[in-house]
Design a protein around this motif. Structure first.
Motif, mmCIF file in Angstrom:
data_model
loop_
_atom_site.group_PDB
_atom_site.id
_atom_site.type_symbol
_atom_site.label_atom_id
_atom_site.label_comp_id
_atom_site.label_asym_id
_atom_site.label_seq_id
_atom_site.Cartn_x
_atom_site.Cartn_y
_atom_site.Cartn_z
ATOM 1 N N TYR A 262 0.832 -1.210 0.000
ATOM 2 C CA TYR A 262 0.000 0.000 0.000
ATOM 3 C C TYR A 262 0.866 1.258 0.000
ATOM 4 O O TYR A 262 0.515 2.262 -0.640
ATOM 5 C CB TYR A 262 -0.950 -0.002 1.206
ATOM 6 N N HIS A 263 1.990 1.218 0.687
ATOM 7 C CA HIS A 263 2.875 2.387 0.757
ATOM 8 C C HIS A 263 3.478 2.713 -0.605
ATOM 9 O O HIS A 263 3.543 3.881 -1.009
ATOM 10 C CB HIS A 263 3.985 2.122 1.774
ATOM 11 N N TYR A 264 3.920 1.703 -1.319
ATOM 12 C CA TYR A 264 4.619 1.932 -2.578
ATOM 13 C C TYR A 264 3.719 1.880 -3.813
ATOM 14 O O TYR A 264 4.002 2.524 -4.827
ATOM 15 C CB TYR A 264 5.744 0.906 -2.751
ATOM 16 N N PHE A 265 2.626 1.111 -3.730
ATOM 17 C CA PHE A 265 1.827 0.889 -4.933
ATOM 18 C C PHE A 265 0.351 1.244 -4.781
ATOM 19 O O PHE A 265 -0.376 1.277 -5.766
ATOM 20 C CB PHE A 265 1.931 -0.582 -5.371
ATOM 21 N N GLY A 266 -0.092 1.457 -3.546
ATOM 22 C CA GLY A 266 -1.495 1.773 -3.327
ATOM 23 C C GLY A 266 -2.374 0.557 -3.115
ATOM 24 O O GLY A 266 -3.593 0.672 -3.064
ATOM 25 N N GLN B 254 -3.163 -5.430 -5.425
ATOM 26 C CA GLN B 254 -3.355 -5.602 -6.870
ATOM 27 C C GLN B 254 -2.447 -4.674 -7.675
ATOM 28 O O GLN B 254 -1.782 -5.142 -8.618
ATOM 29 C CB GLN B 254 -4.815 -5.361 -7.250
ATOM 30 N N PRO B 255 -2.354 -3.374 -7.337
ATOM 31 C CA PRO B 255 -1.407 -2.520 -8.062
ATOM 32 C C PRO B 255 0.035 -2.992 -7.940
ATOM 33 O O PRO B 255 0.834 -2.800 -8.866
ATOM 34 C CB PRO B 255 -1.600 -1.153 -7.399
ATOM 35 N N MET B 256 0.373 -3.603 -6.809
ATOM 36 C CA MET B 256 1.723 -4.144 -6.641
ATOM 37 C C MET B 256 1.991 -5.230 -7.676
ATOM 38 O O MET B 256 3.041 -5.239 -8.335
ATOM 39 C CB MET B 256 1.899 -4.689 -5.225
ATOM 40 N N PHE B 257 1.029 -6.155 -7.831
ATOM 41 C CA PHE B 257 1.208 -7.211 -8.829
ATOM 42 C C PHE B 257 1.222 -6.638 -10.248
ATOM 43 O O PHE B 257 1.933 -7.142 -11.129
ATOM 44 C CB PHE B 257 0.100 -8.259 -8.693
ATOM 45 N N GLU B 258 0.454 -5.595 -10.483
ATOM 46 C CA GLU B 258 0.462 -4.959 -11.798
ATOM 47 C C GLU B 258 1.824 -4.337 -12.084
ATOM 48 O O GLU B 258 2.315 -4.377 -13.224
ATOM 49 C CB GLU B 258 -0.636 -3.900 -11.870
ATOM 50 N N ILE C 129 -1.395 -19.720 5.894
ATOM 51 C CA ILE C 129 -1.715 -18.807 4.791
ATOM 52 C C ILE C 129 -1.035 -17.452 4.974
ATOM 53 O O ILE C 129 -0.763 -16.735 3.998
ATOM 54 C CB ILE C 129 -3.251 -18.641 4.675
ATOM 55 N N LEU C 130 -0.708 -17.116 6.223
ATOM 56 C CA LEU C 130 -0.065 -15.826 6.493
ATOM 57 C C LEU C 130 1.313 -15.719 5.835
ATOM 58 O O LEU C 130 1.853 -14.615 5.711
ATOM 59 C CB LEU C 130 0.054 -15.605 8.006
ATOM 60 N N ILE C 131 1.894 -16.856 5.432
ATOM 61 C CA ILE C 131 3.174 -16.818 4.713
ATOM 62 C C ILE C 131 3.061 -15.967 3.452
ATOM 63 O O ILE C 131 4.048 -15.383 2.978
ATOM 64 C CB ILE C 131 3.630 -18.245 4.352
ATOM 65 N N LEU C 132 1.861 -15.889 2.889
ATOM 66 C CA LEU C 132 1.674 -15.102 1.663
ATOM 67 C C LEU C 132 2.117 -13.657 1.847
ATOM 68 O O LEU C 132 2.574 -13.018 0.896
ATOM 69 C CB LEU C 132 0.207 -15.156 1.225
ATOM 70 N N PHE C 133 2.001 -13.141 3.058
ATOM 71 C CA PHE C 133 2.410 -11.750 3.288
ATOM 72 C C PHE C 133 3.917 -11.585 3.083
ATOM 73 O O PHE C 133 4.373 -10.529 2.646
ATOM 74 C CB PHE C 133 2.005 -11.303 4.691
ATOM 75 N N ALA C 134 4.690 -12.624 3.406
ATOM 76 C CA ALA C 134 6.132 -12.574 3.144
ATOM 77 C C ALA C 134 6.392 -12.517 1.644
ATOM 78 O O ALA C 134 7.317 -11.822 1.183
ATOM 79 C CB ALA C 134 6.823 -13.791 3.758
ATOM 80 N N PHE C 135 5.581 -13.221 0.861
ATOM 81 C CA PHE C 135 5.741 -13.184 -0.592
ATOM 82 C C PHE C 135 5.404 -11.801 -1.143
ATOM 83 O O PHE C 135 6.052 -11.329 -2.086
ATOM 84 C CB PHE C 135 4.854 -14.240 -1.251
ATOM 85 N N PHE C 136 4.384 -11.158 -0.576
ATOM 86 C CA PHE C 136 4.034 -9.804 -1.031
ATOM 87 C C PHE C 136 5.220 -8.859 -0.877
ATOM 88 O O PHE C 136 5.454 -7.986 -1.716
ATOM 89 C CB PHE C 136 2.841 -9.265 -0.239
ATOM 90 N N ILE C 137 5.985 -9.048 0.209
ATOM 91 C CA ILE C 137 7.168 -8.205 0.430
ATOM 92 C C ILE C 137 8.211 -8.484 -0.643
ATOM 93 O O ILE C 137 8.814 -7.564 -1.205
ATOM 94 C CB ILE C 137 7.756 -8.466 1.831
ATOM 95 N N ALA D 74 9.678 -5.941 -3.529
ATOM 96 C CA ALA D 74 11.102 -5.649 -3.652
ATOM 97 C C ALA D 74 11.600 -5.785 -5.088
ATOM 98 O O ALA D 74 12.601 -5.161 -5.462
ATOM 99 C CB ALA D 74 11.899 -6.567 -2.726
ATOM 100 N N ILE D 75 10.926 -6.594 -5.911
ATOM 101 C CA ILE D 75 11.315 -6.720 -7.319
ATOM 102 C C ILE D 75 11.329 -5.346 -7.984
ATOM 103 O O ILE D 75 12.216 -5.025 -8.780
ATOM 104 C CB ILE D 75 10.354 -7.663 -8.063
ATOM 105 N N VAL D 76 10.347 -4.531 -7.642
ATOM 106 C CA VAL D 76 10.224 -3.196 -8.231
ATOM 107 C C VAL D 76 11.065 -2.172 -7.467
ATOM 108 O O VAL D 76 11.735 -1.332 -8.069
ATOM 109 C CB VAL D 76 8.751 -2.740 -8.239
#
Length: 496
Positions: free
Chosen positions: A203-207, A210-214, A278-286, A290-292
């Motif tokens: 949310y901080h970097y992409f809003g 979904q925008p992060m994945f975009e 399922i909370l592991i997914l939050f680590a993947f979001f980080i 970071a890719i971007v």
């Protein structure tokens, strides 16, 4: 001394205090040291099993794999959830057998299941070999976390050294009780940190997520799909199956099973733990973020993606909290690992050559093995090594070679006896170790093999060979086993 470093040291001190304090009021015996006298309830079992999920691998390797290999990282929550589902039916059977036969370690379980000292020795050493890469993951991860979170004030080697000393001290004093009490603090902190970062950073970097994945789709679209070769669909599926069956056979997780006070305790955890995973997914979001935001990390440096992103986003005091949580993700799993490894060697080796040793002698030897195991892992930490996820997969490839022997034993099948079990396990382990040293793949034998087969996890291939060898040897030696069983040997004698 910066504020981040002070906070990290505070967490280390609290963990050491809790680990030592856990033994107060208890008379330490081998059973108490190894499995808490089989008295842990649902909460402690939940925290200890979860402790084997939320480790430095999840904290760094999970986000690092999302950064470096994209969607291949999703194998982690998938195999863990599948393992929990399978455990609902399988693990209570293990506990019941262990309770009935006074089993406190994995080597003892196989030894008494197949009435074979030799198999117990094999399992003890394989378990230790499989544990070493896993302990290395935690100590390497601890070094990365503390060094990065302290802005380089402490080197990775020094951080790993301090962590190794802390965990050794409280394990020698408290055994698995120290792991249980430090797990409480660890899970509170890791949940807060991972969930907060996994939501805040996108949310901080992409809003938003979904925008992060975009954004990732725009700069690295192949990160959002499985690769056509390498970490492909066949690798993904075979690795999930392999790791799911191996999860509860890792010596540290097997030890947690034995420390439960009832089968219902294990079943309750089998129901609730998949949701927690399922909370592991939050680590993947980080890692995807970071890719971007932190481009350019290559190879094993991908494991730095979470911390690099955190240090550029937050003030030092909050970086210290993240570092402290990361520190705990190493200390708790390592403590269970070295406890289970030490008890495994004591019961699967020392107790066999010194069957008349006292409980006190066995406890002392177990503590000596604790020190030897942590020192061995520490040497590998100093030598450097592969990315965290690769070490994780190697550990699973080794320990899952015990799966056929356990599965056949549930059905008392004539197709697997003690000779076949040993032959199959040793064959499978040899294949995994050979692959680890040479990066051997099926294409080296069959040059025209399609990639969908070549990409199958070599540990999975090793299990198939393991089963074939085990069944053939068992059918050839069943007559020998029958003659041994018909002999008038005392019940307490266990054959080689």
């Amino acid at each position: 001394m910066n504020s981040a470093l002070i906070i990290i040291f505070l967490f280390a001190a609290i963990a050491l205090y809790l680990g030592i304090r856990a033994t107060f009021g208890k008379k330490m015996s081998v059973d108490e040291f190894a499995v808490g006298n089989k008295g842990f309830g649902t909460l402690f079992i939940f925290l200890l099993i979860a402790g084997e999920v939320y480790t430095t691998f999840t904290f760094l390797g999970g986000s690092g794999w999302a950064y470096s290999n994209g969607s291949a990282a999703y194998y982690v929550p998938m195999y863990i959830c599948l393992a929990y589902v399978l455990s609902y039916w399988v693990i209570p059977k293990v506990w019941i057998f262990a309770k009935k036969n006074n089993v406190i370690s994995q080597p003892q379980y196989f030894m008494k299941s197949y009435n074979s000292k030799g198999l117990g020795i094999v399992v003890a050493f394989i378990g230790t070999i499989a544990l070493i890469p896993y302990i290395v993951i935690q100590l390497k991860g601890l070094g990365i976390i503390v060094s990065e979170a302290s802005y380089g004030a402490i080197t990775p080697t020094m951080a790993s050294t301090i962590g190794a000393v802390i965990v050794t001290v409280y394990v020698v004093i408290s055994g698995i009780h120290g792991s249980a009490w430090t797990a409480i603090l660890k899970d509170i902190m890791i949940l807060f940190v991972i969930v907060f970062l996994g939501i805040y950073i996108p949310y901080h970097y992409f809003g938003g997520i979904q925008p992060m994945f975009e954004a990732v789709q725009a700069v690295k679209p192949d990160a959002l799909t499985l690769a056509p070769e390498g970490y492909s669909v066949s690798w993904f599926i075979s690795t999930i199956i392999l790791n799911a069956f191996g999860f509860y056979l890792l010596p540290q997780t097997f030890t947690v099973i034995l420390s439960a006070k009832s089968p219902s305790t294990l079943k309750k955890n089998a129901v609730t733990l998949p949701l927690y995973t399922i909370l592991i997914l939050f680590a993947f979001f980080i890692g995807f973020s970071a890719i971007v935001q932190v481009p350019g990390l290559q190879g094993a440096d991908g494991d730095l993606s979470l911390l690099r992103l955190v240090t550029q986003t937050f003030d030092p005091w909050f970086v210290g909290i993240v570092g402290g949580a990361g520190l705990l993700t190493a200390l708790v799993p390592v403590s269970v690992m070295i406890t289970s490894g030490a008890i495994g060697l004591m019961t699967g080796f020392y107790k066999l050559i010194k069957p008349n040793s006292t409980d006190r002698q066995q406890l002392t030897v177990s503590k000596v093995f604790v020190v030897l195991i942590i020192l061995t892992a520490y040497i590998f930490v100093l030598k450097g090594g592969n990315a965290l996820a690769i070490l994780n997969i190697m550990s699973y490839g080794l320990i899952t070679q015990l799966v056929p022997a356990m599965a056949f034993n549930f059905f008392n099948s004539k197709y697997m006896n003690k000779f076949g079990a040993m032959a199959g396990i040793l064959t499978g382990v040899s294949i995994v170790l050979f692959n680890a040293v040479t990066s051997f793949k099926l294409v080296n034998i069959f040059p025209n093999i399609p990639s969908v087969i070549n990409d199958i996890n070599i540990g999975f291939v090793a299990i198939l060979v393991n089963i074939a060898v085990g069944v053939i040897v068992s059918l050839l030696t069943n007559s020998i086993v029958r003659k041994q069983n018909q002999s008038n040997m005392p019940d307490e004698v266990i054959n080689y």
